[in-house]
Structure formats: structure tokens, C-alpha cells
Design a protein around this motif. Structure first.
Motif, PDB file in Angstrom:
ATOM      1  N   THR A   1       0.832  -1.202   0.000  1.00  0.00           N
ATOM      2  CA  THR A   1       0.000   0.000   0.000  1.00  0.00           C
ATOM      3  C   THR A   1       0.870   1.257   0.000  1.00  0.00           C
ATOM      4  O   THR A   1       0.543   2.245  -0.666  1.00  0.00           O
ATOM      5  N   LEU A   2       1.968   1.236   0.729  1.00  0.00           N
ATOM      6  CA  LEU A   2       2.871   2.385   0.744  1.00  0.00           C
ATOM      7  C   LEU A   2       3.451   2.658  -0.642  1.00  0.00           C
ATOM      8  O   LEU A   2       3.546   3.805  -1.072  1.00  0.00           O
ATOM      9  N   LEU A   3       3.833   1.600  -1.351  1.00  0.00           N
ATOM     10  CA  LEU A   3       4.539   1.759  -2.623  1.00  0.00           C
ATOM     11  C   LEU A   3       3.616   1.935  -3.822  1.00  0.00           C
ATOM     12  O   LEU A   3       3.994   2.546  -4.814  1.00  0.00           O
ATOM     13  N   VAL A   4       2.403   1.390  -3.722  1.00  0.00           N
ATOM     14  CA  VAL A   4       1.482   1.430  -4.873  1.00  0.00           C
ATOM     15  C   VAL A   4       0.369   2.459  -4.678  1.00  0.00           C
ATOM     16  O   VAL A   4      -0.165   3.004  -5.636  1.00  0.00           O
ATOM     17  N   GLY A   5       0.006   2.733  -3.443  1.00  0.00           N
ATOM     18  CA  GLY A   5      -1.044   3.715  -3.181  1.00  0.00           C
ATOM     19  C   GLY A   5      -2.420   3.117  -3.006  1.00  0.00           C
ATOM     20  O   GLY A   5      -3.406   3.841  -2.894  1.00  0.00           O
ATOM     21  N   ARG A   6      -2.526   1.800  -3.013  1.00  0.00           N
ATOM     22  CA  ARG A   6      -3.793   1.111  -2.777  1.00  0.00           C
ATOM     23  C   ARG A   6      -3.494  -0.290  -2.258  1.00  0.00           C
ATOM     24  O   ARG A   6      -2.352  -0.756  -2.307  1.00  0.00           O
TER      25      ARG A   6
ATOM     26  N   VAL B   1       0.831   9.792  -7.608  1.00  0.00           N
ATOM     27  CA  VAL B   1       0.051   8.562  -7.539  1.00  0.00           C
ATOM     28  C   VAL B   1      -0.532   8.230  -8.897  1.00  0.00           C
ATOM     29  O   VAL B   1      -1.016   9.114  -9.600  1.00  0.00           O
ATOM     30  N   PRO B   2      -0.481   6.960  -9.301  1.00  0.00           N
ATOM     31  CA  PRO B   2      -1.150   6.584 -10.549  1.00  0.00           C
ATOM     32  C   PRO B   2      -2.650   6.741 -10.413  1.00  0.00           C
ATOM     33  O   PRO B   2      -3.198   6.651  -9.319  1.00  0.00           O
ATOM     34  N   THR B   3      -3.330   6.994 -11.526  1.00  0.00           N
ATOM     35  CA  THR B   3      -4.771   7.186 -11.481  1.00  0.00           C
ATOM     36  C   THR B   3      -5.469   5.920 -11.009  1.00  0.00           C
ATOM     37  O   THR B   3      -5.241   4.840 -11.536  1.00  0.00           O
TER      38      THR B   3
END
Length: 347
Positions: free
Chosen positions: A252-257, A334-336
Motif C-alpha cells: 500500500t505504501l509503494l502502490v497507493g492502494r 500517484v497513478p490514477t
């Protein structure tokens, strides 16, 4: 309002132990029923995709309240946690409120764990006839809020923070404490620069009586629950389940979800049982290696918390982060990723 002082408890380092009367309501942490179906398991858990707070006819305190020399103010997005201001000294801290019949068990782990720089300690306790007020050091927000702000972390920063997280968990495991409901919310920043983390919440942990960490409790946030908890009708390794939760945190920290997410509870738990997730191509090989070493379906195949600390990603990520900083990278974006309800991503 009279305050009665008594002898300080042994594990409240430099703290005080007072007695006072109060009727402040206490928030309760829901428990996942072993006999529930997947849908029920999820729907009773705060932060899960289908969870909504049950209606209560009991009014709650939305504004400030006074407990002894402390002015308490509820903190948004942090249930059961209040900001505390000592009106005599001006010192700020954080206050948690427990039922009197529960509070000794809730803070028991503090008496077991030796001091550690990444684990918060109790500063003060005020006892009332019905409630116990436990005061901890002031913090500057938690890891959940960091991710919720829609900022994924670059690997250099993530490695520095996650090493502190893993260090706290390894210390707990070594001391015979299993965290259980382990998630981003439980780690708070204790400085304004947000470089120093502490494990702030120990009330849901389990103090082991012997060498075995076999557990049957089903208490936790659905996004972080391990496959063996969902599949097992008996016991599982508490430490290995904690390591799975660490894997969810790092992802979650590295990908944002979250690595596993779905608006349908049955689909969510099916994904967790399968243990299949996607890693971005832009992620470094060492980061992918560490995540895959934590999010393994078979509990015994996972690294231990102590082994996480010596993984080469921590050194490599900091070197890579330094090079990216020099080249002016914008990897913090962050990626969409769109959902109708953004809250469904977080517990």
C-alpha cells in the motif's frame, strides 16, 4: 472535581496514576465472528467496503471535554482517540478511553514489552468510576492518513519508514507479543518532519503465555486479513499472520492502494484466498522480492519479522532514492485509481 492520586503503575514510564469520575463514552473495536459468512465478516468491520457505522441512540461528545487538568478534543478520522492539552503546563498528548473493566487487559502489553524507540509508551493514566483515560505522547498523524492523502511513497522514503514498522513488530514478536489487527493506522509520526514512527496502538494485541503463537481470534481489518485466517476453522500462527499484514502495508505504501480490494465482500476474500496480486513494472526487483516474500499464501514460506530487517531492499532503496533525488524525479505522483467511494480502500 476531585482527583485522587495513587502510586504509579510500573510500566507507565515517568507517568502518573490518578483517579477521577467521568461518564465519557468509549468506542469499541468490533470483532469478526468465526461463524459469520464472508459478507457478514466484512460488513461488521470498520473501513471495509460495505461497512457503515450502526445507528446508536446514545449521544456522543463532538466538542471538547475536561478530564482533570486535561482538555480533550476528538481527532477527526481516528475513532476513540482524542487530543489532550494539559491546561496547567500547555503540554500536548493523545488520550485513549477504555471501560474500567477492560483497560488493564487493553494496556497489558505495555508491561511486557521492553522500551523500544518505535513503540509508544504510556505517559499518564486517569481512572474514573466507569472509564480509564490513557495518555500517550503527542503524534503528528498516522501512516493511514499519509496514504489516504493520495501520495504513494518513493522507495527510499518507504524503506526508511517500513524498516521502523518492521523493527517494532520484530521487537513485539521477540518479546512474546502478537499484534493481531496490524495496519497502517497503528503507526504514528512522533515528529513534525514525519521521519520517526512509533507503534501507538497495542490494545488489540495478544500476549503469549508460552512459546506457541497459535491463535483462533478473527479480529481485524478485512483488507489486511491473511488467507489462513479465512480458510482455517481452527488455529493459525499469529506471528505469520502479522507478517502478511506487513506485506499489505508495504504494498500500500509503494502502490497507493491495497493489493486486494473489491466492493463485493465475497470477491474480496476470494482474492485474498488466492493470494494473487499485481506489482507495477516500475517497482524495483528488490522491492518486488520483499513484497512477494511477505504475501505468500503458505504462512511458513513467509519471512519472519526479524528476517525482514536484513532484506537487501532497505539498503538498495536508499541508494536508488538518492539517485532519483539528484535527477529530479517525480515518482511521488500517484497513478490514477478511481473508486466511487475512496474510503473503501482504507481501514
Amino acid at each position: 472535581m476531585n482527583v485522587q492520586r495513587t502510586s504509579p503503575v510500573s510500566f507507565v514510564r515517568n507517568g502518573r496514576y490518578k483517579r477521577i469520575d467521568s461518564d465519557e463514552p468509549v468506542s469499541k473495536c468490533p470483532r469478526l465472528s468465526e461463524s459469520s459468512s464472508d459478507a457478514g465478516y466484512l460488513s461488521t468491520s470498520p473501513g471495509s467496503p460495505l461497512w457503515s457505522a450502526p445507528f446508536s441512540g446514545t449521544p456522543t461528545h463532538q466538542g471538547p471535554s475536561r478530564i482533570g487538568q486535561f482538555l480533550l478534543i476528538p481527532i477527526a478520522d481516528r475513532d476513540g482517540v482524542q487530543s489532550a492539552l494539559n491546561v496547567h503546563t500547555g503540554e500536548e498528548s493523545v488520550c485513549k478511553v477504555f471501560n474500567m473493566v477492560q483497560y488493564q487487559e487493553k494496556i497489558r502489553a505495555h508491561s511486557v514489552l521492553p522500551a523500544h524507540r518505535n513503540i509508544a509508551h504510556i505517559k499518564d493514566i486517569i481512572l474514573g468510576d466507569q472509564k480509564a483515560y490513557v495518555f500517550l505522547e503527542k503524534d503528528y498523524g498516522d501512516m493511514h492518513m499519509l496514504v489516504k492523502s493520495c501520495k504513494k511513497l518513493g522507495e527510499e522514503l518507504a524503506s526508511r519508514l517500513f524498516h521502523q514498522v518492521a523493527s517494532a513488530v520484530a521487537h513485539c514478536h521477540q518479546s512474546g507479543v502478537v499484534l493481531g489487527d496490524l495496519k497502517l493506522r497503528k503507526f504514528v509520526f512522533c515528529n513534525e518532519k514525519r521521519t520517526h514512527l512509533k507503534l501507538e496502538s497495542l490494545e488489540d494485541c495478544h500476549v503469549l503465555e508460552g512459546e506457541s503463537d497459535s491463535m483462533s481470534d478473527k479480529h481485524g481489518c478485512p483488507a489486511y486479513v491473511s488467507p489462513e485466517i479465512l480458510n482455517s476453522s481452527s488455529s493459525y500462527s499469529g506471528k505469520q499472520a502479522d507478517v502478511w499484514s506487513l506485506g499489505v502495508m508495504l504494498y500500500t505504501l509503494l502502490v497507493g492502494r491495497y493489493p486486494f480490494h473489491d466492493s463485493d465482500p465475497s470477491a474480496l476474500f476470494s482474492k485474498i484466498r488466492r493470494g494473487q496480486f499485481c506489482l507495477p513494472d516500475t517497482m524495483s526487483p528488490k522491492a518486488k522480492c520483499l513484497i512477494r516474500s511477505l504475501l505468500r499464501k503458505e504462512p511458513w514460506d513467509r519471512l519472519t519479522a526479524a528476517e525482514i530487517l536484513i532484506h537487501p531492499w532497505f539498503h538498495g532503496a536508499q541508494e536508488t532514492g538518492s539517485r532519483e533525488l539528484d535527477s529530479g524525479t517525480t515518482d511521488q505522483i500517484v497513478p490514477t485509481f478511481c473508486l466511487e467511494n475512496n474510503e473503501s480502500l482504507f481501514c
